[in-house]
Design a protein around this motif. Sequence first.
Motif, PDB file in Angstrom:
ATOM      1  N   LEU A   1       4.387  -3.410   1.193  1.00 53.90           N
ATOM      2  CA  LEU A   1       3.958  -2.234   0.450  1.00 53.90           C
ATOM      3  C   LEU A   1       3.737  -2.535  -1.032  1.00 53.90           C
ATOM      4  O   LEU A   1       2.744  -2.072  -1.591  1.00 53.90           O
ATOM      5  N   PRO A   2       4.601  -3.325  -1.677  1.00 55.85           N
ATOM      6  CA  PRO A   2       4.322  -3.629  -3.092  1.00 55.85           C
ATOM      7  C   PRO A   2       2.978  -4.333  -3.288  1.00 55.85           C
ATOM      8  O   PRO A   2       2.256  -4.027  -4.241  1.00 55.85           O
ATOM      9  N   ASP A   3       2.618  -5.244  -2.374  1.00 52.35           N
ATOM     10  CA  ASP A   3       1.321  -5.927  -2.484  1.00 52.35           C
ATOM     11  C   ASP A   3       0.170  -4.936  -2.367  1.00 52.35           C
ATOM     12  O   ASP A   3      -0.810  -5.009  -3.112  1.00 52.35           O
ATOM     13  N   VAL A   4       0.280  -4.026  -1.424  1.00 54.30           N
ATOM     14  CA  VAL A   4      -0.772  -3.020  -1.227  1.00 54.30           C
ATOM     15  C   VAL A   4      -0.876  -2.138  -2.465  1.00 54.30           C
ATOM     16  O   VAL A   4      -1.979  -1.878  -2.967  1.00 54.30           O
ATOM     17  N   MET A   5       0.249  -1.686  -2.975  1.00 53.09           N
ATOM     18  CA  MET A   5       0.239  -0.819  -4.154  1.00 53.09           C
ATOM     19  C   MET A   5      -0.353  -1.538  -5.364  1.00 53.09           C
ATOM     20  O   MET A   5      -1.177  -0.969  -6.078  1.00 53.09           O
ATOM     21  N   ARG A   6       0.062  -2.785  -5.584  1.00 48.33           N
ATOM     22  CA  ARG A   6      -0.496  -3.547  -6.715  1.00 48.33           C
ATOM     23  C   ARG A   6      -1.995  -3.725  -6.568  1.00 48.33           C
ATOM     24  O   ARG A   6      -2.749  -3.599  -7.537  1.00 48.33           O
ATOM     25  N   ALA A   7      -2.454  -4.000  -5.341  1.00 52.21           N
ATOM     26  CA  ALA A   7      -3.893  -4.200  -5.117  1.00 52.21           C
ATOM     27  C   ALA A   7      -4.673  -2.914  -5.366  1.00 52.21           C
ATOM     28  O   ALA A   7      -5.756  -2.946  -5.952  1.00 52.21           O
ATOM     29  N   LEU A   8      -4.146  -1.782  -4.920  1.00 51.88           N
ATOM     30  CA  LEU A   8      -4.833  -0.509  -5.148  1.00 51.88           C
ATOM     31  C   LEU A   8      -4.878  -0.160  -6.631  1.00 51.88           C
ATOM     32  O   LEU A   8      -5.922   0.262  -7.151  1.00 51.88           O
ATOM     33  N   ALA A  24      13.372   4.051  -2.700  1.00 50.96           N
ATOM     34  CA  ALA A  24      12.271   3.101  -2.497  1.00 50.96           C
ATOM     35  C   ALA A  24      11.228   3.239  -3.601  1.00 50.96           C
ATOM     36  O   ALA A  24      10.656   2.240  -4.055  1.00 50.96           O
ATOM     37  N   GLN A  25      10.984   4.466  -4.044  1.00 54.40           N
ATOM     38  CA  GLN A  25      10.041   4.667  -5.140  1.00 54.40           C
ATOM     39  C   GLN A  25      10.506   3.956  -6.404  1.00 54.40           C
ATOM     40  O   GLN A  25       9.705   3.334  -7.107  1.00 54.40           O
ATOM     41  N   ALA A  26      11.801   4.026  -6.687  1.00 56.45           N
ATOM     42  CA  ALA A  26      12.351   3.358  -7.879  1.00 56.45           C
ATOM     43  C   ALA A  26      12.155   1.848  -7.797  1.00 56.45           C
ATOM     44  O   ALA A  26      11.789   1.203  -8.789  1.00 56.45           O
ATOM     45  N   ARG A  27      12.379   1.272  -6.602  1.00 50.65           N
ATOM     46  CA  ARG A  27      12.159  -0.177  -6.429  1.00 50.65           C
ATOM     47  C   ARG A  27      10.683  -0.529  -6.603  1.00 50.65           C
ATOM     48  O   ARG A  27      10.348  -1.547  -7.213  1.00 50.65           O
ATOM     49  N   LEU A  28       9.809   0.291  -6.047  1.00 54.67           N
ATOM     50  CA  LEU A  28       8.374   0.038  -6.190  1.00 54.67           C
ATOM     51  C   LEU A  28       7.943   0.148  -7.648  1.00 54.67           C
ATOM     52  O   LEU A  28       7.141  -0.654  -8.124  1.00 54.67           O
ATOM     53  N   ARG A  29       8.467   1.152  -8.340  1.00 54.44           N
ATOM     54  CA  ARG A  29       8.108   1.349  -9.752  1.00 54.44           C
ATOM     55  C   ARG A  29       8.379   0.080 -10.558  1.00 54.44           C
ATOM     56  O   ARG A  29       7.609  -0.288 -11.437  1.00 54.44           O
ATOM     57  N   GLU A  30       9.453  -0.623 -10.223  1.00 52.40           N
ATOM     58  CA  GLU A  30       9.802  -1.863 -10.925  1.00 52.40           C
ATOM     59  C   GLU A  30       8.835  -3.004 -10.617  1.00 52.40           C
ATOM     60  O   GLU A  30       8.690  -3.924 -11.416  1.00 52.40           O
ATOM     61  N   ASN A  31       8.179  -2.953  -9.454  1.00 57.57           N
ATOM     62  CA  ASN A  31       7.330  -4.056  -8.991  1.00 57.57           C
ATOM     63  C   ASN A  31       5.833  -3.778  -9.040  1.00 57.57           C
ATOM     64  O   ASN A  31       5.043  -4.642  -8.662  1.00 57.57           O
ATOM     65  N   VAL A  32       5.452  -2.585  -9.456  1.00 59.16           N
ATOM     66  CA  VAL A  32       4.034  -2.231  -9.478  1.00 59.16           C
ATOM     67  C   VAL A  32       3.640  -1.812 -10.891  1.00 59.16           C
ATOM     68  O   VAL A  32       3.900  -0.680 -11.311  1.00 59.16           O
ATOM     69  N   PRO A  33       3.020  -2.728 -11.647  1.00 52.15           N
ATOM     70  CA  PRO A  33       2.545  -2.364 -12.982  1.00 52.15           C
ATOM     71  C   PRO A  33       1.537  -1.213 -12.880  1.00 52.15           C
ATOM     72  O   PRO A  33       0.695  -1.191 -11.992  1.00 52.15           O
ATOM     73  N   GLY A  34       1.653  -0.247 -13.773  1.00 48.86           N
ATOM     74  CA  GLY A  34       0.745   0.893 -13.750  1.00 48.86           C
ATOM     75  C   GLY A  34       1.225   2.037 -12.871  1.00 48.86           C
ATOM     76  O   GLY A  34       0.531   3.039 -12.720  1.00 48.86           O
ATOM     77  N   TRP A  35       2.421   1.901 -12.291  1.00 44.43           N
ATOM     78  CA  TRP A  35       2.945   2.936 -11.382  1.00 44.43           C
ATOM     79  C   TRP A  35       2.916   4.316 -12.045  1.00 44.43           C
ATOM     80  O   TRP A  35       2.390   5.273 -11.481  1.00 44.43           O
ATOM     81  N   ASP A  36       3.496   4.419 -13.224  1.00 43.16           N
ATOM     82  CA  ASP A  36       3.626   5.733 -13.867  1.00 43.16           C
ATOM     83  C   ASP A  36       2.280   6.373 -14.177  1.00 43.16           C
ATOM     84  O   ASP A  36       2.153   7.589 -14.151  1.00 43.16           O
TER      85      ASP A  36
END
Length: 170
Positions: A1-8, A24-36
Amino acid sequence: LPDVMRALVAQGCDVVLSGVDEHAQARLRENVPGWDEQVSAARLLDPRAVLARAALCVCHGGSGTVYQSLSAGVPLVCLPGNGDQGLVAQAVETSGAGEALAPERACGHRLAETLARVLGVATYREKAQHLALALARRDTRGRWLEFLTGALGAPTFALGARPDTEAPLE
């Protein structure tokens, strides 16, 4: 999921993520630049509201999500995780309304290329919209309710509220 989110996010997409709890959202936020700036997430979302504005749906290829996406005329990228999802994903690909990509291959440039292709080639959206019209003509929801009524042996039953109204189903 982090790879997919980063790619999108790298594709410039505003992303709506459903089915992920706050931890899980908190973990993703740490690994996906631009999340916010580019991601909205919730445990449960109304798919009609999201799909009405969507350019693409990325999912496992579950029949429910695929049906909802195609009913809305939204092309898909399916990353199937089991056999039945693989069959549905194959049908999506065969129809021309999207592409399937094995999850273990959904990383780096391959994932980015697949997302860019489905977002950028009008044929995918055209095929998805054609399927949306075909689904609308078939009244699949009504047929399903008729089937359930017959299978249950009851003249009527209620499942909750109709999606387009607050009236109970009959």
